[in-house]
Write a protein that holds these residues in place. Sequence first.
Motif, PDB file in Angstrom:
ATOM      1  N   GLN A 149       6.022 -21.719  16.003  1.00 55.48           N
ATOM      2  CA  GLN A 149       4.800 -22.142  16.690  1.00 55.48           C
ATOM      3  C   GLN A 149       4.434 -21.189  17.820  1.00 55.48           C
ATOM      4  OE1 GLN A 149       3.570 -24.334  14.311  1.00 55.48           O
ATOM      5  NE2 GLN A 149       2.711 -25.333  16.103  1.00 55.48           N
ATOM      6  N   ALA A 150       5.430 -20.486  18.357  1.00 47.29           N
ATOM      7  CA  ALA A 150       5.172 -19.519  19.424  1.00 47.29           C
ATOM      8  C   ALA A 150       4.770 -18.148  18.887  1.00 47.29           C
ATOM      9  CB  ALA A 150       6.416 -19.385  20.309  1.00 47.29           C
ATOM     10  N   GLY A 151       4.725 -18.001  17.553  1.00 43.79           N
ATOM     11  CA  GLY A 151       4.249 -16.747  16.964  1.00 43.79           C
ATOM     12  C   GLY A 151       5.313 -15.874  16.354  1.00 43.79           C
ATOM     13  N   ALA A 152       6.507 -16.395  16.113  1.00 40.59           N
ATOM     14  CA  ALA A 152       7.627 -15.576  15.644  1.00 40.59           C
ATOM     15  C   ALA A 152       7.430 -15.085  14.215  1.00 40.59           C
ATOM     16  CB  ALA A 152       8.932 -16.368  15.723  1.00 40.59           C
ATOM     17  N   VAL A 153       8.047 -13.931  13.925  1.00 41.22           N
ATOM     18  CA  VAL A 153       8.204 -13.399  12.575  1.00 41.22           C
ATOM     19  C   VAL A 153       9.697 -13.468  12.248  1.00 41.22           C
ATOM     20  CG1 VAL A 153       8.067 -11.336  11.140  1.00 41.22           C
ATOM     21  CG2 VAL A 153       6.199 -11.883  12.693  1.00 41.22           C
ATOM     22  N   PHE A 154      10.030 -14.027  11.088  1.00 40.31           N
ATOM     23  CA  PHE A 154      11.424 -14.253  10.725  1.00 40.31           C
ATOM     24  C   PHE A 154      11.880 -13.210   9.711  1.00 40.31           C
ATOM     25  CE2 PHE A 154       9.798 -18.126  12.440  1.00 40.31           C
ATOM     26  CZ  PHE A 154      10.858 -18.656  13.167  1.00 40.31           C
ATOM     27  N   VAL A 155      12.971 -12.521  10.062  1.00 37.86           N
ATOM     28  CA  VAL A 155      13.432 -11.377   9.280  1.00 37.86           C
ATOM     29  C   VAL A 155      14.873 -11.607   8.821  1.00 37.86           C
ATOM     30  CG1 VAL A 155      13.812  -8.885   9.252  1.00 37.86           C
ATOM     31  CG2 VAL A 155      11.962  -9.858  10.663  1.00 37.86           C
ATOM     32  N   PRO A 156      15.132 -11.622   7.504  1.00 36.14           N
ATOM     33  CA  PRO A 156      16.510 -11.618   7.017  1.00 36.14           C
ATOM     34  C   PRO A 156      17.011 -10.174   6.935  1.00 36.14           C
ATOM     35  CG  PRO A 156      14.995 -11.924   5.182  1.00 36.14           C
ATOM     36  CD  PRO A 156      14.138 -11.789   6.429  1.00 36.14           C
TER      37      PRO A 156
END
Length: 572
Positions: A237-244
């Motif tokens: 919700q804060a704008g994160a991008v999730f990277v594995p």
Amino acid sequence: MTLHHSALHPPRPAGGRDRVRGNDYRVLRRPDPFTPTLRVSVVVPAYGGQDKLDLVLAALARQTYPDELVEVIVVDNGSTPPLRLPEERPRDTRLIVCETPGRASARNAGLAEAGGDVIHWLDSDVLLTPGAIEAHMRWHHAAPYCVVTGYIRFTDAPVPAALPDDLERAFEPAEPHGWIVDLVERTGGLTDNPQRPFSLHVGGATSVGARLVEAAGPMDEDLILGQDTELGYRLAQAGAVFVPEPAARAYHLGPTMRMRDKQPIDRVSHAFVADRIPAYRWLRSHPGRQWKVPYVAAVVDGTAGYENVRAAVDALLAGTVPDVEVVVVGPWDTLDRPLRDRRAPLRDPALDLVLVHGHYLHEGRVRLATAPDVDPAVPYVLRLPPGWVPGEDSLARLLDLCREQGYGLVNVLLHESPDGVLAARLERVAAFARARVVLRPGEDLDDAVDDVSGVTWVEGETYGFGTEPADIPGRRSAHRARVEARAEAERLAKEAERLRAQVTKWREEAARWRKSTVELRREVGTLRRRLAAANRAQQGLRVLVATTVRRALGRGSRGRPGAPPEAGDTLP
């Protein structure tokens, strides 16, 4: 199946920093050559397990990332005996104590002490391979809004007395973090599913930009389980991008609690995260429940007149999306006393405001606010201009469009004139948060939203928006549906009762027929017996008659032919 780094993150041409659209982090340019500048704070909550903690700190001391850019905060969460720091550890390592039990409390205590640009959560039984932190930090140097999760493998090997030089040789074969590998493979490395990549946030070996954590807030200490996922949702919700990141490898000493007791853990965590993670729609199957974090917040101008406000609010409450909060904005703090104390209420210039306030003061899904602020954990916000009323399915259809196409903003054209355009707006909060992070000086926020998520326009009439305050199709349709449902239920109940009575009648009739059939069979049997007896009697009579006739004829042949029998002659 093991994912190779080159397959998951194909190389990109060098150039300036790109904006991530959705969760397609592949556009980010990680620096090469790599000159680290960001400081990382590794937070290690621990409860007992001194032998494992010693190995964890030794593994951190052998990282390829510059030692001067690493601080380690070990949080002793009430161990007996107290934990201590071993000789082999990073030079900037300190031990603090958190007496409040629970991993979330311990992590928050470590977070409060952290001073790095990046926060790296690490469990006290996870051993990082030497290049793990560097693999994390390359992404954080590419963008300040990354959440990076490494690949953990679970080993059943005995805990060694000292850290092996080759972790792979010491701990393989090991079991992969199956559900993470499955999630990554099913979603093209999380790039095909921008709705739920936050599930990747696990506390065992995940790093987060410090500014993201500051925006999202610390871990929720009220949760019993599921704290990692809930924080991951707020980071999204804060704008994160999730990277594995497959290159950030680690070994977990033994199985996790979830691997041992998945069903009981899910039972407990689902009972609490349903209130806090609206994206988990399957946990909100009840049609009338209210939740701590609603799925949609609709913002309405409370000063637009009592009838207009009521028409809009009631239509939203009666729509097919029950998981909604209506924020009615107005100067409620100016209403210094209730209407009943006023001597001339009908001449009160604030009468309409008083009526709106009184009408919705005790409605659980309506919040009277002095500013159009919305909880940042709410996924979607509908901003509705005064005088416009949504239809029964308007909000549901807009949400479907937004989810299916991944839009960050859906503009609803309500009216167009030479003076300008009037529109309602459905905003995806996470997309706007990301847009604010990457916003350039002087750039319009909607343009940045278009870059990171997409913007579209639709016709208000097509989506059921109207202007009649008295026209509340949602409430009327819902009421009619309830009335029709009750009538149908009553009709079916009466029909069922009639059929039950008919079945009872048929059963009684069948019983009578069965009884009649038995009696008839008896009567037929009796008649057959009587008929047989009559037949036998008739046959005997015939025999008797024939015998008598023969005897009579025999006596007549001894006298005169045709002479009648004498007086002494009788039939035998």
